[in-house]
Design a protein around this motif. Structure first.
Motif, mmCIF file in Angstrom:
data_model
loop_
_atom_site.group_PDB
_atom_site.id
_atom_site.type_symbol
_atom_site.label_atom_id
_atom_site.label_comp_id
_atom_site.label_asym_id
_atom_site.label_seq_id
_atom_site.Cartn_x
_atom_site.Cartn_y
_atom_site.Cartn_z
ATOM 1 N N PRO A 171 0.801 -1.230 0.000
ATOM 2 C CA PRO A 171 0.000 0.000 0.000
ATOM 3 C C PRO A 171 0.836 1.283 0.000
ATOM 4 C CG PRO A 171 -1.026 -1.628 1.422
ATOM 5 C CD PRO A 171 0.279 -2.230 0.954
ATOM 6 N N GLU A 215 -7.448 -8.152 -3.323
ATOM 7 C CA GLU A 215 -8.009 -6.801 -3.193
ATOM 8 C C GLU A 215 -9.168 -6.570 -4.159
ATOM 9 O OE1 GLU A 215 -6.748 -3.763 -1.435
ATOM 10 O OE2 GLU A 215 -5.605 -5.115 -0.164
ATOM 11 N N ARG A 259 -7.146 3.397 -2.013
ATOM 12 C CA ARG A 259 -6.644 2.102 -2.462
ATOM 13 C C ARG A 259 -7.116 1.767 -3.867
ATOM 14 N NH1 ARG A 259 -5.545 -1.162 2.705
ATOM 15 N NH2 ARG A 259 -5.081 -2.952 1.424
ATOM 16 N N ASN A 288 -2.431 -12.319 0.573
ATOM 17 C CA ASN A 288 -1.191 -11.825 1.202
ATOM 18 C C ASN A 288 -0.087 -12.877 1.231
ATOM 19 O OD1 ASN A 288 -3.548 -10.270 2.184
ATOM 20 N ND2 ASN A 288 -1.987 -9.080 3.232
ATOM 21 N N GLY A 305 6.300 -1.450 4.631
ATOM 22 C CA GLY A 305 5.063 -1.124 5.344
ATOM 23 C C GLY A 305 4.066 -2.260 5.412
ATOM 24 N N ARG A 306 4.358 -3.398 4.776
ATOM 25 C CA ARG A 306 3.396 -4.495 4.896
ATOM 26 C C ARG A 306 3.533 -5.131 6.270
ATOM 27 N NH1 ARG A 306 3.389 -7.555 -0.875
ATOM 28 N NH2 ARG A 306 5.428 -6.592 -1.164
ATOM 29 N N VAL A 307 2.467 -5.776 6.696
ATOM 30 C CA VAL A 307 2.389 -6.108 8.116
ATOM 31 C C VAL A 307 3.428 -7.151 8.535
ATOM 32 C CG1 VAL A 307 0.519 -7.836 7.886
ATOM 33 C CG2 VAL A 307 0.809 -6.583 10.016
ATOM 34 N N ASN A 354 6.862 -5.508 8.485
ATOM 35 C CA ASN A 354 6.961 -4.547 9.593
ATOM 36 C C ASN A 354 7.199 -5.246 10.920
ATOM 37 O OD1 ASN A 354 6.613 -2.237 8.114
ATOM 38 N ND2 ASN A 354 4.716 -1.609 9.125
ATOM 39 N N PHE A 355 6.359 -6.232 11.254
ATOM 40 C CA PHE A 355 6.457 -6.872 12.572
ATOM 41 C C PHE A 355 7.807 -7.586 12.733
ATOM 42 C CE2 PHE A 355 1.573 -7.521 13.422
ATOM 43 C CZ PHE A 355 1.423 -6.143 13.498
ATOM 44 N N VAL A 371 0.428 -2.594 15.798
ATOM 45 C CA VAL A 371 -0.842 -3.158 15.323
ATOM 46 C C VAL A 371 -1.781 -2.004 14.997
ATOM 47 C CG1 VAL A 371 -2.864 -4.528 15.966
ATOM 48 C CG2 VAL A 371 -0.578 -5.258 16.676
ATOM 49 N N GLN A 372 -2.211 -1.931 13.739
ATOM 50 C CA GLN A 372 -3.135 -0.867 13.354
ATOM 51 C C GLN A 372 -4.542 -1.213 13.838
ATOM 52 O OE1 GLN A 372 -2.441 -0.299 9.116
ATOM 53 N NE2 GLN A 372 -0.481 0.704 9.510
ATOM 54 N N GLN A 375 -8.931 -7.009 12.596
ATOM 55 C CA GLN A 375 -9.025 -7.291 11.153
ATOM 56 C C GLN A 375 -8.163 -8.518 10.841
ATOM 57 O OE1 GLN A 375 -7.315 -4.824 12.563
ATOM 58 N NE2 GLN A 375 -5.845 -3.835 11.209
ATOM 59 N N ARG A 389 -6.203 -11.384 8.092
ATOM 60 C CA ARG A 389 -5.564 -11.681 6.812
ATOM 61 C C ARG A 389 -5.130 -13.147 6.850
ATOM 62 N NH1 ARG A 389 -7.212 -7.212 6.165
ATOM 63 N NH2 ARG A 389 -6.259 -5.461 5.074
ATOM 64 N N MET A 407 -4.661 -9.307 13.240
ATOM 65 C CA MET A 407 -3.342 -8.661 13.286
ATOM 66 C C MET A 407 -2.746 -8.747 14.698
ATOM 67 S SD MET A 407 -2.794 -8.159 10.233
ATOM 68 C CE MET A 407 -3.889 -9.501 9.902
ATOM 69 N N ASN A 448 -5.149 3.444 11.966
ATOM 70 C CA ASN A 448 -5.190 2.713 10.698
ATOM 71 C C ASN A 448 -5.332 3.700 9.539
ATOM 72 O OD1 ASN A 448 -5.378 0.685 8.746
ATOM 73 N ND2 ASN A 448 -6.723 -0.587 9.989
ATOM 74 N N ASP A 463 -9.391 0.061 5.021
ATOM 75 C CA ASP A 463 -8.686 -1.190 5.317
ATOM 76 C C ASP A 463 -9.693 -2.347 5.391
ATOM 77 O OD1 ASP A 463 -6.472 -2.792 6.002
ATOM 78 O OD2 ASP A 463 -7.032 -2.692 8.121
HETATM 79 N N1 UDP Z 1 -1.027 -3.545 9.616
HETATM 80 C C1 UDP Z 1 -0.700 -3.452 10.952
HETATM 81 N N2 UDP Z 1 0.521 -2.951 11.306
HETATM 82 C C2 UDP Z 1 1.443 -2.573 10.391
HETATM 83 C C3 UDP Z 1 1.112 -2.675 9.008
HETATM 84 C C4 UDP Z 1 -0.138 -3.161 8.662
HETATM 85 O O1 UDP Z 1 -1.493 -3.806 11.837
HETATM 86 O O2 UDP Z 1 2.535 -2.142 10.780
HETATM 87 C C5 UDP Z 1 -2.348 -4.107 9.244
HETATM 88 C C6 UDP Z 1 -3.155 -3.303 8.252
HETATM 89 O O3 UDP Z 1 -3.992 -2.378 8.933
HETATM 90 C C7 UDP Z 1 -3.977 -4.373 7.556
HETATM 91 C C8 UDP Z 1 -3.109 -5.620 7.635
HETATM 92 O O4 UDP Z 1 -2.101 -5.340 8.597
HETATM 93 O O5 UDP Z 1 -5.162 -4.605 8.270
HETATM 94 C C9 UDP Z 1 -2.446 -6.001 6.321
HETATM 95 O O6 UDP Z 1 -1.788 -4.871 5.791
HETATM 96 P P1 UDP Z 1 -0.743 -4.972 4.597
HETATM 97 O O7 UDP Z 1 -0.375 -3.579 4.249
HETATM 98 O O8 UDP Z 1 0.338 -5.906 4.946
HETATM 99 O O9 UDP Z 1 -1.546 -5.671 3.416
HETATM 100 P P2 UDP Z 1 -2.993 -5.459 2.763
HETATM 101 O O10 UDP Z 1 -3.728 -4.380 3.510
HETATM 102 O O11 UDP Z 1 -2.723 -5.089 1.376
HETATM 103 O O12 UDP Z 1 -3.645 -6.776 2.936
#
Ligand code: UDP
Ligand code: NAD
Ligand code: UDP
Length: 336
Positions: free
Chosen positions: A100, A139, A163, A195, A206-208, A211-212, A224-225, A230, A232, A266, A288, A292
């Motif tokens: 994103p 998506e 998006r 994903n 920036g993907r989750v 990032n983690f 955690v946003q 939410q 995945r 998440m 967030n 999303d």
């Molecule tokens: N997210 C999160 N912390 C982060 C980055 C993303 O909690 O540091 C969450 C984000 O809000 C979303 C999920 O992880 O709900 C997946 O986000 P990502 O950008 O990886 O992929 P996509 O939204 O395209 O599935």
């Protein structure tokens, strides 16, 4: 039967191809995360010649360094929004930023890449008679109103949101694929990728999952946003590549979901990363971004029955494999 005609002679071109026994495969976006793993797999087959086309927006030559100079490999700096004249048998069309933060950075460019880029690759496929596979995305289901998602669901997508350049871009790309198929008889394959994670993801994209894992290694809080509930479903990249190749080689146009049906919130993902990588690390909640999706999980019945495919690597086994790669690139080894 004396009246039966002998089989037609192969054309000189087919003969030449048979003699070389080569399949020439174009991978657009091959310097990226999934693309470079796909190239690794395709290069293992000695009958394949692989041509990568990439503009290095989010990808890097580093991901392909093991193939530089190899006689069956070629790398071309090229933007798919410009026409491309080459001769190939198959096209894996991946070129498009997937994270994103990168696809929102220049949304007009993202939509051009999806629409004009896919149009150009279809024009190429038409000219040379190649089979083309598009990496579409979960998506296209948007913020889904049915759960889990199967391929018959038309989606719930905001056409004017931040998006949309990505979601709607991929939806137009799918439409173009089917219009070229129906109107020009092009052989198409569409994968709807959920994903995906693994080594070579951009560390700061920036993907989750990236990032983690980077945060856990750097002793920074896992962000955690909100709301954190939410969900995945995360597929390890080697499983993904296997699914894409089966789809290309099979008989079904798709669209076919390729993803791992294991679904996590998440918060659960953060807890798993904490436990596996750094039990001391903090988990915090942060704001967030708009639109999303609240839940996402693939139905993979089609992939199972039509491709004989299902994922083999569980999230808890994939995270440590990715950790090794991230530690190597960040230069931070495990604590004793
Ligand atoms: N997210 C999160 N912390 C982060 C980055 C993303 O909690 O540091 C969450 C984000 O809000 C979303 C999920 O992880 O709900 C997946 O986000 P990502 O950008 O990886 O992929 P996509 O939204 O395209 O599935
Ligand atoms: P990535 O960003 O690592 O790779 C994309 C590659 O395309 C990069 O090498 C980038 O430089 C290249 N590229 C971008 N725009 C280009 C252009 N105009 N011309 C030429 N090259 C261009 O992303 P990825 O995760 O490897 O994703 C690959 C494909 O899979 C994308 O089409 C993406 O939409 C799709 N996908 C990925 C995921 C995922 O979770 N990773 C999920 C769904 C769909
Ligand atoms: N195209 C390309 N490589 C080719 C053939 C076509 O990049 O080998 C591009 C071409 O520039 C055009 C697009 O693909 O913009 C669609 O081509 P098509 O022949 O289907 O349509 P037309 O050129 O008739 O608009």
């Amino acid at each position: 039967n004396a009246s039966a005609k002998p089989p037609p002679e192969p054309s000189p071109l087919r003969k030449a191809k048979f003699f070389q026994a080569n399949m020439r495969i174009l991978v657009t976006g091959g310097a990226g995360f999934i693309g470079s793993h796909l190239v690794d797999r395709l290069m293992q087959n000695e009958k394949n010649e692989v041509i990568v086309v990439d503009n290095y927006f989010t990808g890097s030559k580093d991901n392909l360094k093991q193939w530089m100079g190899h006689p069956r490999f070629e790398l071309i700096r090229h933007d798919v929004t410009e026409p491309l004249l080459i001769e190939v048998d198959q096209i894996y069309h991946l070129a498009c930023p997937a994270s994103p933060i990168f696809y929102k950075y220049n949304p007009v460019k993202t939509i051009k890449t999806n629409v004009i880029g896919t149009l150009n690759m279809l024009g190429l496929a038409k000219r040379v008679g190649a089979r083309i596979l598009l990496t579409s995305t979960s998506e296209v289901y948007g913020d889904p109103l049915i759960h889990p998602q199967d391929e018959s669901y038309w989606g719930n997508v905001n056409p004017i949101g931040v998006r949309s350049c990505y979601d709607e871009g991929k939806r137009v790309a799918e439409t173009l694929m089917f219009d070229y198929h129906r109107q020009h008889g092009i052989e198409i394959r569409i994968a709807r990728i959920f994903n995906t994670y693994g080594p070579r993801m951009n560390i700061d994209d920036g993907r989750v999952v990236s990032n983690f894992i980077a945060q856990a290694i750097r002793d920074e809080p896992l962000t955690v946003q909100l709301p954190g509930t939410q969900t995945r479903s995360f597929c390890y990249v080697s499983d993904m590549v296997d699914g894409l190749i089966r789809l290309m080689e099979g008989d079904n146009t798709g669209p076919i979901n390729i993803g791992n049906p294991g679904e996590f919130t998440m918060l659960e993902l953060a807890e798993n990363v904490k436990e596996l990588i750094n039990p001391e690390v903090q988990i915090i909640t942060v704001e967030n971004t708009p639109d999303d999706p609240r839940q996402r999980k693939p139905v993979i019945t089609k992939a199972k029955s039509l491709l004989g495919w299902e994922p083999t690597i569980k999230l808890r086994d994939g995270i440590p494999l990715m950790e090794d790669d991230f530690r190597g690139r960040l230069g931070i080894s495990r604590k004793k």
